[in-house]
Motif scaffolding. Structure first.
Motif, PDB file in Angstrom:
ATOM      1  N   LEU A 131       0.828  -1.206   0.000  1.00 15.61           N
ATOM      2  CA  LEU A 131       0.000   0.000   0.000  1.00 15.61           C
ATOM      3  C   LEU A 131       0.861   1.256   0.000  1.00 15.61           C
ATOM      4  O   LEU A 131       1.853   1.341   0.728  1.00 15.61           O
ATOM      5  N   VAL A 132       0.445   2.222  -0.808  1.00 14.31           N
ATOM      6  CA  VAL A 132       1.109   3.527  -0.853  1.00 14.31           C
ATOM      7  C   VAL A 132       0.083   4.546  -0.355  1.00 14.31           C
ATOM      8  O   VAL A 132      -1.037   4.603  -0.883  1.00 14.31           O
ATOM      9  N   PRO A 133       0.424   5.348   0.685  1.00 16.81           N
ATOM     10  CA  PRO A 133      -0.585   6.289   1.199  1.00 16.81           C
ATOM     11  C   PRO A 133      -0.880   7.434   0.244  1.00 16.81           C
ATOM     12  O   PRO A 133       0.022   7.986  -0.380  1.00 16.81           O
ATOM     13  N   LEU A 134      -2.148   7.759   0.143  1.00 16.40           N
ATOM     14  CA  LEU A 134      -2.633   8.857  -0.695  1.00 16.40           C
ATOM     15  C   LEU A 134      -3.264   9.862   0.265  1.00 16.40           C
ATOM     16  O   LEU A 134      -4.347   9.622   0.797  1.00 16.40           O
ATOM     17  N   GLU A 135      -2.559  10.968   0.535  1.00 14.69           N
ATOM     18  CA  GLU A 135      -3.042  11.917   1.542  1.00 14.69           C
ATOM     19  C   GLU A 135      -4.246  12.687   1.003  1.00 14.69           C
ATOM     20  O   GLU A 135      -4.354  12.939  -0.199  1.00 14.69           O
ATOM     21  N   GLU A 136      -5.145  13.106   1.894  1.00 15.00           N
ATOM     22  CA  GLU A 136      -6.384  13.741   1.447  1.00 15.00           C
ATOM     23  C   GLU A 136      -6.159  15.102   0.789  1.00 15.00           C
ATOM     24  O   GLU A 136      -6.821  15.412  -0.198  1.00 15.00           O
ATOM     25  N   ALA A 141      -7.008  18.648  -4.033  1.00 15.96           N
ATOM     26  CA  ALA A 141      -6.642  19.899  -4.714  1.00 15.96           C
ATOM     27  C   ALA A 141      -5.202  19.823  -5.222  1.00 15.96           C
ATOM     28  O   ALA A 141      -4.371  19.124  -4.640  1.00 15.96           O
ATOM     29  N   GLY A 142      -4.954  20.543  -6.323  1.00 16.77           N
ATOM     30  CA  GLY A 142      -3.591  20.616  -6.851  1.00 16.77           C
ATOM     31  C   GLY A 142      -3.349  19.618  -7.972  1.00 16.77           C
ATOM     32  O   GLY A 142      -4.274  18.972  -8.461  1.00 16.77           O
ATOM     33  N   ASP A 143      -2.078  19.517  -8.345  1.00 13.71           N
ATOM     34  CA  ASP A 143      -1.672  18.700  -9.491  1.00 13.71           C
ATOM     35  C   ASP A 143      -1.894  17.210  -9.197  1.00 13.71           C
ATOM     36  O   ASP A 143      -1.355  16.672  -8.232  1.00 13.71           O
ATOM     37  N   LEU A 144      -2.684  16.557 -10.052  1.00 15.38           N
ATOM     38  CA  LEU A 144      -3.031  15.158  -9.784  1.00 15.38           C
ATOM     39  C   LEU A 144      -1.975  14.168 -10.267  1.00 15.38           C
ATOM     40  O   LEU A 144      -1.997  13.005  -9.871  1.00 15.38           O
ATOM     41  N   SER A 145      -1.057  14.621 -11.131  1.00 19.30           N
ATOM     42  CA  SER A 145      -0.170  13.633 -11.752  1.00 19.30           C
ATOM     43  C   SER A 145       0.679  12.925 -10.701  1.00 19.30           C
ATOM     44  O   SER A 145       0.949  11.729 -10.817  1.00 19.30           O
ATOM     45  N   SER A 146       1.061  13.664  -9.622  1.00 20.67           N
ATOM     46  CA  SER A 146       1.892  13.002  -8.604  1.00 20.67           C
ATOM     47  C   SER A 146       1.040  12.185  -7.630  1.00 20.67           C
ATOM     48  O   SER A 146       1.558  11.350  -6.882  1.00 20.67           O
ATOM     49  N   VAL A 147      -0.281  12.406  -7.656  1.00 19.29           N
ATOM     50  CA  VAL A 147      -1.173  11.660  -6.753  1.00 19.29           C
ATOM     51  C   VAL A 147      -1.289  10.198  -7.190  1.00 19.29           C
ATOM     52  O   VAL A 147      -1.481   9.298  -6.377  1.00 19.29           O
TER      53      VAL A 147
END
Ligand code: PLP
Length: 378
Positions: A131-136, A141-147
């Motif tokens: 699992l890789v955490p995805l912070e809220e 908000a902001g650039d999604l490419s790094s999400v």
């Protein structure tokens, strides 16, 4: 003190919820434990008739009607009814298990929203997924490419989230779905708390389908209505999902009880009248009780001012949730520490508690008064 066999730091949330089951002052689990409304009571009074109907009507009809009533109540007009029909499961955790077992046949990693209810990471890890955490904040908000990290096969988002109540907007869901499409990553949503928040009643399936991404959605009838855990989890997926979901479903179950499907249809019809709006007003009043009872306790605050879901986080200021939890436990009051929701970094939840709001207001008031006394003493 906590039972000798269970340590607060290592217990999962469900183990802590289990401790609370027999207490009057149980504000731990997120199940619906409020009183039945008049409309709901009328349905319960007719259970023998409903049982007879469920026994004779073809299951496919009952399932179609229950799905239609529930999805339409939630604004989800475009839910799949074609070659990839929605699968009914005993509970949303069973749908989750089916998704996890399907995912692990194609990928070894999932990016998962952080924090969220711990049985989601536990089920994903249970089949061996990393699992890789995805912070809220970056999710919303902001650039999604790094999400969307490059090395995962799935992005998993709980919306509205438990415990924070944050909701993915239509625009953000569209952007996220487009990013998942570009990177060929499955977009999975858990919408178990959707019923409480009309901001999540826009048609997610229309947005997901328009994006062309591979998607899975887990819906849940179980958090809304006080049906003593008679509930279904619903597993919806896109035709192009590329995962063996129906096969793994059939490895686990044939289907859910036709009686529960008939019950879900009736409760959804009742909610489509005034029932859902009444429920929203009830939860809003529960939230007001918690906030006003604790308003003048030094250091205490409410980190989710916009939340409409049936749970409320309380920031304890400098106090540790383990100490507050133990003091509450001595008074037979049960809430949840937030540590375990922060599955990637439990220390982030060290100073907050989660209070369940779907409770009769007399019980909630009594539990929160005890919490107030504990907080004032710490
Ligand atoms: C977001 C979310 N999804 C799924 C579940 C699991 O629900 P169930 O226990 O009905 O399977 C929970 C439980 O609280 C939850 O909070």
């Amino acid at each position: 003190m906590i039972e000798s066999t269970l340590r607060l730091s290592t217990a999962n949330l469900t183990e802590l919820e289990h401790l609370a089951l027999n207490s009057e002052l149980n504000v731990a689990d997120g199940h619906a434990r409020q009183q039945l409304s008049e409309g709901q009571q009328r349905i319960i009074d007719e259970l023998p008739t409903l049982f007879e109907k469920a026994a004779v009507q073809p299951v496919a009809d009952l399932e179609r009607d229950a799905h239609r009533a529930f999805f339409h109540l939630m604004g989800q007009q475009s839910y799949p009814i074609g070659p990839n029909p929605v699968l009914s499961c005993y509970a949303s955790s069973v749908a989750m298990e089916i998704l996890a077992r399907s995912l692990v046949t194609k990928t070894d990693a999932v990016a998962l929203i952080h924090p969220t209810f711990d049985n989601i990471p536990d089920i994903l890890r249970g089949v061996g997924l990393r699992l890789v955490p995805l912070e809220e904040d970056p999710l919303h908000a902001g650039d999604l490419s790094s999400v969307v990290p490059p090395d995962v096969g799935c992005i998993f988002v709980t919306t509205p989230n438990n415990p924070t109540g944050r909701v993915l907007t239509r625009e953000r869901l569209a952007e996220l779905a487009a990013e998942c499409r570009r990177k060929d990553v499955v977009l999975a949503l858990d919408t178990s708390f959707r019923g409480f928040d009309t901001r999540s009643h826009y048609d997610h399936y229309a947005v997901l389908e328009a994006s062309g991404c591979r998607w899975v959605v887990i819906e849940d009838t179980g958090k809304l209505w006080p049906t003593l855990d008679l509930k279904v989890g619903l597993l919806a997926y896109s035709e192009n999902v590329g995962l063996p979901i129906p096969k793994i479903y059939s490895d686990i179950l044939l289907g859910v009880s036709p009686f529960i499907l008939a019950l879900v249809e009736r409760f959804a019809e009742d909610a489509a009248g005034d029932g859902l709006a009444d429920l929203h007003a009830f939860v809003a009043e529960s939230r007001r009780i918690v906030r006003t009872t604790l308003a003048d306790v030094p250091g205490v605050s409410f980190p989710d001012p916009d939340s409409r879901v049936s749970v409320e986080r309380v920031d304890l200021g400098g106090r540790r949730c383990a100490d507050v939890w133990s003091a509450l436990h001595e008074r037979q009051v049960y809430a949840l520490p937030c540590t375990q929701f922060h599955w990637a970094d439990p220390s982030l939840g060290d100073r907050s508690l989660r209070i369940a709001l779907a409770r009769p207001h007399t019980s909630l008031r009594a539990a929160v008064r005890e919490l107030r006394a504990v907080l004032l003493a710490h």
